[in-house]
Design a protein around this motif. Structure first.
Motif, PDB file in Angstrom:
ATOM      1  N   UNK A  82       1.060  -1.178  -0.022  1.00  0.00           N
ATOM      2  CA  UNK A  82       0.179   0.033   0.027  1.00  0.00           C
ATOM      3  C   UNK A  82       1.055   1.135   0.067  1.00  0.00           C
ATOM      4  N   UNK A  83       1.580   1.380  -1.062  1.00  0.00           N
ATOM      5  CA  UNK A  83       2.537   2.584  -1.167  1.00  0.00           C
ATOM      6  C   UNK A  83       2.180   3.812  -1.150  1.00  0.00           C
ATOM      7  N   UNK A  84       0.802   4.056  -1.161  1.00  0.00           N
ATOM      8  CA  UNK A  84       0.114   5.505  -1.106  1.00  0.00           C
ATOM      9  C   UNK A  84      -0.404   5.859   0.353  1.00  0.00           C
ATOM     10  N   UNK A  85      -0.039   5.045   1.461  1.00  0.00           N
ATOM     11  CA  UNK A  85      -0.602   5.493   2.842  1.00  0.00           C
ATOM     12  C   UNK A  85       0.511   4.807   3.663  1.00  0.00           C
ATOM     13  N   UNK A  86       0.031   5.110   4.954  1.00  0.00           N
ATOM     14  CA  UNK A  86       0.832   4.480   6.048  1.00  0.00           C
ATOM     15  C   UNK A  86       2.090   5.191   6.532  1.00  0.00           C
ATOM     16  N   UNK A  87       2.243   6.347   5.799  1.00  0.00           N
ATOM     17  CA  UNK A  87       3.262   7.569   6.109  1.00  0.00           C
ATOM     18  C   UNK A  87       2.740   8.785   5.815  1.00  0.00           C
ATOM     19  N   UNK A  88       3.105  10.031   6.574  1.00  0.00           N
ATOM     20  CA  UNK A  88       2.980  11.104   6.393  1.00  0.00           C
ATOM     21  C   UNK A  88       4.147  11.748   5.753  1.00  0.00           C
TER      22      UNK A  88
ATOM     23  N   UNK B 136       4.891  14.157   1.734  1.00  0.00           N
ATOM     24  CA  UNK B 136       3.908  14.875   0.735  1.00  0.00           C
ATOM     25  C   UNK B 136       3.740  13.920  -0.685  1.00  0.00           C
ATOM     26  N   UNK B 137       2.604  13.944  -1.051  1.00  0.00           N
ATOM     27  CA  UNK B 137       2.307  13.082  -2.082  1.00  0.00           C
ATOM     28  C   UNK B 137       1.461  11.908  -1.974  1.00  0.00           C
ATOM     29  N   UNK B 138       1.390  11.396  -0.575  1.00  0.00           N
ATOM     30  CA  UNK B 138       0.769  10.465  -0.109  1.00  0.00           C
ATOM     31  C   UNK B 138      -0.643  10.829   0.175  1.00  0.00           C
ATOM     32  N   UNK B 139      -1.561   9.827   0.549  1.00  0.00           N
ATOM     33  CA  UNK B 139      -2.887  10.105   1.020  1.00  0.00           C
ATOM     34  C   UNK B 139      -2.901  10.825   2.138  1.00  0.00           C
ATOM     35  N   UNK B 140      -3.956  11.895   2.264  1.00  0.00           N
ATOM     36  CA  UNK B 140      -4.244  12.607   3.478  1.00  0.00           C
ATOM     37  C   UNK B 140      -5.201  11.811   4.362  1.00  0.00           C
ATOM     38  N   UNK B 141      -4.773  10.545   4.764  1.00  0.00           N
ATOM     39  CA  UNK B 141      -5.321   9.603   5.914  1.00  0.00           C
ATOM     40  C   UNK B 141      -4.735   9.933   7.071  1.00  0.00           C
ATOM     41  N   UNK B 142      -5.299  10.602   7.945  1.00  0.00           N
ATOM     42  CA  UNK B 142      -4.700  11.231   9.155  1.00  0.00           C
ATOM     43  C   UNK B 142      -5.508  11.170  10.282  1.00  0.00           C
TER      44      UNK B 142
END
Length: 433
Positions: free
Chosen positions: A357-363, A365-371
């Protein structure tokens, strides 16, 4: 403070200031995050705030990546329940196709956790979990593997679940796939681009499956792993979803269900689920409870050996609730020897890495804003994750009070009651023989 930015596309922006940031791997020096069009676009300081931004004062709280529960089974509405506790992605490990389609569609919306699913898992005729889900397609041997995997891909599966036992487990025994069949399934799944998660309960079952190339164990073994077995798991590069929260299905020494002792979670759990969990503690129970110190110690030793440990709850087992029990699982992992930062990593970046899931799980720039914004310092006190102040999914702030009392809640509880009654009746009949 160094500012890390991505050129934002046009659209309204949200800027959080006065925050602490856990980026999925470590605490950073950043004190602000800027979001736009569903993505994280910048991390830095108060200078990120621009005229016209929606401004969120974090009041010294800690922002985490949206958490990932790596082992659930779906109920109607469960993605909406999970997200109210800061869980923005759930990995389903066996549900039937109609419910998967419904949950996936719900999870694609702004007010529910994103859903990734195995759809129906691969098990032998009459094998686990037939008590809960039969009828569903079975696998009779290696010759079925290619078609079984193709059917799951057609249903939208993002990974494959296989179920294997090496013999009798607890009071009951079920038919099981054999090792050659699991190997054929793994080969077919990998050709189709699917990761394979394997249900096992014992150390021997885990070792049996290592030559097949499975990627993840869906549970830590419930009996003692030897040093040699742990080294074999290390050498195979297999990750382990701990699911220590299964222990919460049994009353504590005070007679109460452990989840109900987490006072910060109870308001969002709501009265209907609180009563359900309480009743689960009063259900028929075996005369002796399992020894949950053994799987906890296995996690401690696996972690020390370098095996990736992932957060997963196995919700909705008795005493285990979508979203809420992730916070209990984090506490179990810290009790098993992970430090709080490692536990947070297991619920975010590590699980994202293992499941691609390369688009999430970290904060970043460029990743999904799931926070998730929590009050307190969960990097020091892991129980502070329970104090969820706000959740964003793809940059949209969620209503955390919309699930309790809803039609989704009622539908989920109705399905849970039906499944639980079937399982408890079967276990009680076996024990009473």
């Amino acid at each position: 403070m160094a500012e890390k930015t991505l050129d934002p596309p046009s659209g309204s922006s949200v800027t959080m200031t006065n925050i602490r940031v856990f980026d999925g791997e470590r605490m950073t020096e950043d004190s602000a995050i800027r979001l736009r069009d569903g993505l994280i676009v910048a991390l830095g300081g108060a200078e990120l705030l621009e005229p016209g931004d929606e401004h969120v004062d974090g009041r010294g709280g800690t922002v985490l990546p949206g958490m990932i529960d790596a082992h659930v089974h779906l109920l109607p509405g469960s993605p909406k329940q999970a997200v109210t506790f800061g869980v923005t992605t759930v990995l389903d490990m066996f549900s039937k196709p109609d419910l998967v389609r419904e949950a996936t569609a719900q999870g694609a919306g702004p007010d529910a956790a994103d859903v990734r699913s195995s759809s129906v898992g691969a098990t032998a005729p009459g094998g686990h979990p037939s008590l809960m889900y039969a009828p569903f397609p079975y696998v009779t041997g290696p010759e079925d593997a290619e078609a079984f995997v193709a059917d799951r891909v057609a249903e939208g599966a993002t990974h494959l679940k296989v179920l294997y036992e090496d013999g009798k487990v607890g009071p009951m025994s079920w038919p099981s796939l054999d090792v050659p069949t699991v190997a054929a399934l793994v080969e077919a799944a990998h050709r189709a681009g699917l990761l394979v998660a394997a249900h096992i309960s014992t150390a021997q079952a885990a070792v049996d499956l290592l030559p097949t190339g499975v990627d993840v164990f869906a549970h830590v073994p419930f009996d003692v792993l030897t040093d040699e077995q742990i080294q074999a798991i290390v050498d195979a590069g297999v990750a382990v979803i701990a699911t220590l929260s299964i222990a919460d299905g049994f009353p504590g020494k005070d007679g109460a269900m452990p989840l109900l002792g987490e006072l910060a979670l109870k308001p969002r759990l709501g009265p209907a689920w609180s009563e359900t969990v309480k009743a689960q503690g009063e259900r028929w129970l075996p005369p002796e409870f399992p020894d949950f110190t053994v799987p906890s110690d296995n996690v401690r030793r696996l972690r020390a050996a370098g095996v990736p440990i992932l957060v997963g709850t196995d919700a909705p087992n008795p005493g285990v609730v979508h979203g809420a029990s992730v916070h209990r699982e984090l506490q179990h992992l810290v009790a098993a020897g992970l430090d709080p930062l490692e536990a947070l990593n297991a619920a975010t970046a590590r699980t994202a890495d293992v499941f691609g899931l390369a688009d999430r799980g970290r904060i970043r720039p460029g990743l999904r804003a799931d926070l998730v914004l929590v009050e307190g310092r969960p990097d020091r006190y892991i129980s502070d994750t329970q104090y969820v102040a706000a959740v964003w999914k793809q940059g949209a702030r969620l209503d955390l009070d919309g699930y309790v009392g809803s039609a989704d809640e009622r539908a989920g509880l109705a399905m849970l009651r039906e499944m639980t009654d079937r399982v408890i009746s079967a276990f009680q009949r076996e024990f009473d023989r």
